[in-house]
Design a protein around this motif. Structure first.
Motif, PDB file in Angstrom:
ATOM      1  N   SER A 119     102.698  29.993  69.145  1.00 29.98           N
ATOM      2  CA  SER A 119     104.078  30.128  69.612  1.00 29.98           C
ATOM      3  C   SER A 119     104.582  28.775  70.110  1.00 29.98           C
ATOM      4  O   SER A 119     103.817  27.943  70.607  1.00 29.98           O
ATOM      5  N   CYS A 120     105.881  28.575  69.921  1.00 32.83           N
ATOM      6  CA  CYS A 120     106.535  27.324  70.296  1.00 32.83           C
ATOM      7  C   CYS A 120     106.448  27.147  71.815  1.00 32.83           C
ATOM      8  O   CYS A 120     106.776  28.063  72.565  1.00 32.83           O
ATOM      9  N   ILE A 121     106.027  25.971  72.250  1.00 31.57           N
ATOM     10  CA  ILE A 121     105.849  25.755  73.694  1.00 31.57           C
ATOM     11  C   ILE A 121     107.197  25.732  74.417  1.00 31.57           C
ATOM     12  O   ILE A 121     107.279  26.012  75.598  1.00 31.57           O
ATOM     13  N   TYR A 122     108.266  25.439  73.674  1.00 32.23           N
ATOM     14  CA  TYR A 122     109.585  25.343  74.304  1.00 32.23           C
ATOM     15  C   TYR A 122     110.289  26.697  74.400  1.00 32.23           C
ATOM     16  O   TYR A 122     110.839  27.048  75.433  1.00 32.23           O
ATOM     17  N   CYS A 123     110.312  27.454  73.296  1.00 33.67           N
ATOM     18  CA  CYS A 123     111.121  28.674  73.277  1.00 33.67           C
ATOM     19  C   CYS A 123     110.299  29.944  73.036  1.00 33.67           C
ATOM     20  O   CYS A 123     110.821  31.044  73.205  1.00 33.67           O
ATOM     21  N   GLY A 124     109.057  29.813  72.642  1.00 33.26           N
ATOM     22  CA  GLY A 124     108.211  30.986  72.468  1.00 33.26           C
ATOM     23  C   GLY A 124     108.241  31.601  71.075  1.00 33.26           C
ATOM     24  O   GLY A 124     107.509  32.537  70.791  1.00 33.26           O
TER      25      GLY A 124
ATOM     26  N   ALA B 247     105.422  23.622  68.159  1.00 34.04           N
ATOM     27  CA  ALA B 247     106.869  23.839  68.285  1.00 34.04           C
ATOM     28  C   ALA B 247     107.396  24.504  67.026  1.00 34.04           C
ATOM     29  O   ALA B 247     106.849  24.329  65.943  1.00 34.04           O
ATOM     30  N   CYS B 248     108.475  25.286  67.199  1.00 38.66           N
ATOM     31  CA  CYS B 248     109.122  25.855  66.016  1.00 38.66           C
ATOM     32  C   CYS B 248     109.945  24.741  65.359  1.00 38.66           C
ATOM     33  O   CYS B 248     110.225  23.713  65.983  1.00 38.66           O
ATOM     34  N   LEU B 249     110.339  24.972  64.131  1.00 37.70           N
ATOM     35  CA  LEU B 249     111.074  23.929  63.405  1.00 37.70           C
ATOM     36  C   LEU B 249     112.427  23.665  64.054  1.00 37.70           C
ATOM     37  O   LEU B 249     112.908  22.536  64.066  1.00 37.70           O
ATOM     38  N   SER B 250     113.022  24.713  64.605  1.00 37.13           N
ATOM     39  CA  SER B 250     114.331  24.572  65.245  1.00 37.13           C
ATOM     40  C   SER B 250     114.256  23.613  66.439  1.00 37.13           C
ATOM     41  O   SER B 250     115.051  22.676  66.546  1.00 37.13           O
ATOM     42  N   CYS B 251     113.300  23.846  67.325  1.00 36.76           N
ATOM     43  CA  CYS B 251     113.146  22.966  68.493  1.00 36.76           C
ATOM     44  C   CYS B 251     112.756  21.553  68.072  1.00 36.76           C
ATOM     45  O   CYS B 251     113.318  20.581  68.556  1.00 36.76           O
ATOM     46  N   ASN B 252     111.814  21.477  67.173  1.00 34.03           N
ATOM     47  CA  ASN B 252     111.323  20.175  66.737  1.00 34.03           C
ATOM     48  C   ASN B 252     112.456  19.358  66.121  1.00 34.03           C
ATOM     49  O   ASN B 252     112.639  18.180  66.432  1.00 34.03           O
TER      50      ASN B 252
HETATM   51 ZN   LIG Z   1     111.109  26.584  69.683  1.00 28.65          ZN
END
Ligand SMILES: [Zn+2]
Length: 131
Positions: free
Chosen positions: A32-37, A63-68
């Motif tokens: 899971s993305c460390i920023y948004c889950g 991280a998910c691609l969106s956050c990254n």
């Molecule tokens: Zn994310």
């Protein structure tokens, strides 16, 4: 001679090592993305490579691609503070991760998301299955 041998082995299979290392990063957070889950699909450099950030576990988070993509070359902590999904517990987790305290980081992530399962065992197990 032992030190030279170790260096040689590392040079011999860098791709394999990189793949194993990337896998292990995702495993820490249960993918899971460390920023948004959301599901992590990439590895993000907290301190961007363009600013001298290294490809070490301490500097690389799932991280998910969106956050990254959105974060791009910004400092992760500054960027994260402006996000609508900002959670101070996750910010603390990121700081702990940067300091190399993965245990604390995972505990904070679990606190931020009760559904998140910390997996303390089998980090080296390739048979790992996501929940
Ligand atoms: Zn994310």
């Amino acid at each position: 001679m032992h030190i030279n041998d170790a260096v040689f082995l590392e040079d011999l299979c860098p791709k394999f090592r990189l793949r194993q290392w990337r896998k292990s990063i995702h495993k820490f957070t249960g993918k899971s993305c460390i920023y948004c889950g959301k599901p992590s699909e990439s590895i993000d450099h907290v301190l961007p490579r363009s600013q001298g950030g290294l490809s070490t576990t301490e500097n690389c988070v799932p991280a998910c691609l969106s956050c990254n993509g959105d974060k791009s070359d910004e400092n992760a902590l500054y960027w994260y503070r402006r996000q609508k999904f900002y959670d101070p517990r996750r910010a603390m987790a990121i700081r702990a991760w940067l300091e190399g305290d993965l245990r604390l980081a995972l505990r904070l992530l679990q606190w931020a998301n009760p559904n998140f399962q910390v997996r303390n065992t089998n980090y080296d197990n390739d048979e790992y299955k996501a929940a």
